[in-house]
Design an enzyme around this catalytic site. Structure first.
Site, mmCIF file in Angstrom:
data_model
loop_
_atom_site.group_PDB
_atom_site.id
_atom_site.type_symbol
_atom_site.label_atom_id
_atom_site.label_comp_id
_atom_site.label_asym_id
_atom_site.label_seq_id
_atom_site.Cartn_x
_atom_site.Cartn_y
_atom_site.Cartn_z
ATOM 1 C CD GLN A 1 -2.293 -1.317 2.883
ATOM 2 O OE1 GLN A 1 -3.462 -1.095 3.043
ATOM 3 N NE2 GLN A 1 -1.483 -1.621 3.877
ATOM 4 C CG HIS B 1 -6.614 2.636 18.052
ATOM 5 N ND1 HIS B 1 -5.768 3.654 17.696
ATOM 6 C CD2 HIS B 1 -6.656 1.808 16.986
ATOM 7 C CE1 HIS B 1 -5.302 3.445 16.480
ATOM 8 N NE2 HIS B 1 -5.821 2.338 16.022
ATOM 9 C CG ASP C 1 -2.234 1.767 13.694
ATOM 10 O OD1 ASP C 1 -2.572 1.664 14.883
ATOM 11 O OD2 ASP C 1 -3.036 1.592 12.754
ATOM 12 C CG ASP D 1 -1.181 -4.914 8.844
ATOM 13 O OD1 ASP D 1 -1.789 -4.037 9.474
ATOM 14 O OD2 ASP D 1 -0.961 -4.821 7.609
ATOM 15 C CG ASP E 1 -7.436 -1.156 13.518
ATOM 16 O OD1 ASP E 1 -8.155 -0.351 12.917
ATOM 17 O OD2 ASP E 1 -6.404 -0.820 14.128
ATOM 18 C CB SER E 2 -10.042 -3.353 7.908
ATOM 19 O OG SER E 2 -11.282 -2.699 8.022
ATOM 20 C CG ASP F 1 -11.801 3.527 3.784
ATOM 21 O OD1 ASP F 1 -11.736 3.434 5.020
ATOM 22 O OD2 ASP F 1 -12.068 4.583 3.195
HETATM 23 N N1 SPD Z 1 -11.255 5.944 6.331
HETATM 24 C C1 SPD Z 1 -10.563 5.657 7.538
HETATM 25 C C2 SPD Z 1 -10.820 4.278 8.022
HETATM 26 C C3 SPD Z 1 -9.853 3.947 9.076
HETATM 27 C C4 SPD Z 1 -10.134 2.702 9.795
HETATM 28 N N2 SPD Z 1 -8.956 2.061 10.260
HETATM 29 C C5 SPD Z 1 -8.042 2.819 11.000
HETATM 30 C C6 SPD Z 1 -6.858 2.049 11.406
HETATM 31 C C7 SPD Z 1 -6.221 2.628 12.604
HETATM 32 N N3 SPD Z 1 -5.565 1.657 13.385
#
Ligand code: SPD
Length: 269
Positions: free
Chosen positions: A28, A59, A83, A102, A150-151, A153
């Site tokens: 990415q 979080h 992260d 991840d 914790d994805s 989009d």
């Molecule tokens: N469009 C933002 C969506 C963010 C969702 N995931 C955030 C990851 C942070 N750990």
């Protein structure tokens, strides 16, 4: 004066940037900025993932709502979340094992180096890191008490974390799941897709948090499985004093949905 812009559907957000700290193109596109008023900021494929200022609002709700809705979560998987923010929150609980899965090693490495919001979580002896697709991980993994998704989009590499097969696999591998489910206001299709595809978790509910740097600030989550909110105060004692956003009142209030959203949810569940 340099600004970072994120555009949604006919609107957007502007954040004043002091400096770009790093940019990497791999699985990415990962960018890390120092902003004027929000602290450091992580951007993946052009979308803001977190700023230091408001990441706890996200979080803490993603993690403590499921963790304190389970009687005794000892084994936890975080899918995505490279992260380290969600992992940091998981480790506040009395867990014996936490696996972070991840697909993008760059997110982990750059976050450790530049963001440091994991607060040492990646070095914790209870933690194992798996660099792979979350759905592939679920095919062969052990059983967890809680799985947290914790994805990013659902475009690009996160696609696989949003489909029915993902939730069928997850249902076999945990008691309780929580996932971020996008903006219910301006990303209705993503939100509906997640509500429908998470049906293998027959019992599921939507809850909300305010995350100012996400599209239109109103952010949704889904909890599914065998959760109960009966002993929140007692369970909160386990982590009291460690949160900046979460508490049992906020937990319960997050499930109060406005009429327009109740209708959306009822149409999909
Ligand atoms: N469009 C933002 C969506 C963010 C969702 N995931 C955030 C990851 C942070 N750990």
């Amino acid at each position: 004066m340099v600004w970072f812009f994120e555009y949604y559907d006919g609107c957007g957000l502007a954040i004043k940037v002091k400096k770009k700290l790093y940019e990497a193109e791999g699985v990415q596109k990962v960018e890390i900025y120092e902003t004027e008023s929000m602290g450091k900021m992580l951007v993946i494929d052009g979308k803001i993932q977190l700023t230091e200022l408001d990441e706890p609002f996200y979080h803490e709700m993603l993690v403590h709502v499921p963790m304190l809705s389970h009687e005794n979560p000892r084994k936890v998987a975080v899918i995505g979340g490279g992260d380290g923010g969600a992992l940091r929150e998981v480790l506040k609980h009395n867990v014996e094992r936490a696996v972070l899965v991840d697909i993008d090693r760059n997110v982990i490495d750059l976050s450790r180096k530049f963001l440091k919001i994991d607060h040492g979580a990646f070095e914790d002896e209870r933690v194992e890191i798996a660099i792979m697709d979350g759905k592939e991980f679920l095919r062969d993994c052990e059983i967890f008490d809680v799985i947290i998704v914790d994805s990013t989009d659902p475009v690009g590499v996160s696609d696989t974390l949003f489909d029915r097969e993902f939730f069928e696999l997850a249902r076999q591998k945990c008691d309780v799941i929580s996932l971020q489910s996008q903006s219910p206001l301006i990303q209705k299709e993503y939100f509906r897709t997640l509500l429908v595809n998470s049906a293998p978790f027959e019992r599921r509910d939507v809850y909300l948090s305010c995350v100012p740097t996400y599209p239109l600030a109103l952010w949704s989550f889904i909890i599914g499985g065998e959760y109960d909110f009966s002993n929140l105060e007692e369970r909160f004692e386990r982590i009291k004093g460690t949160t900046v956003h979460y508490n049992p009142d906020v937990h319960r209030a997050a499930f109060a949905l406005p009429e327009w959203l109740k209708k959306e949810v009822e149409a999909c569940i």
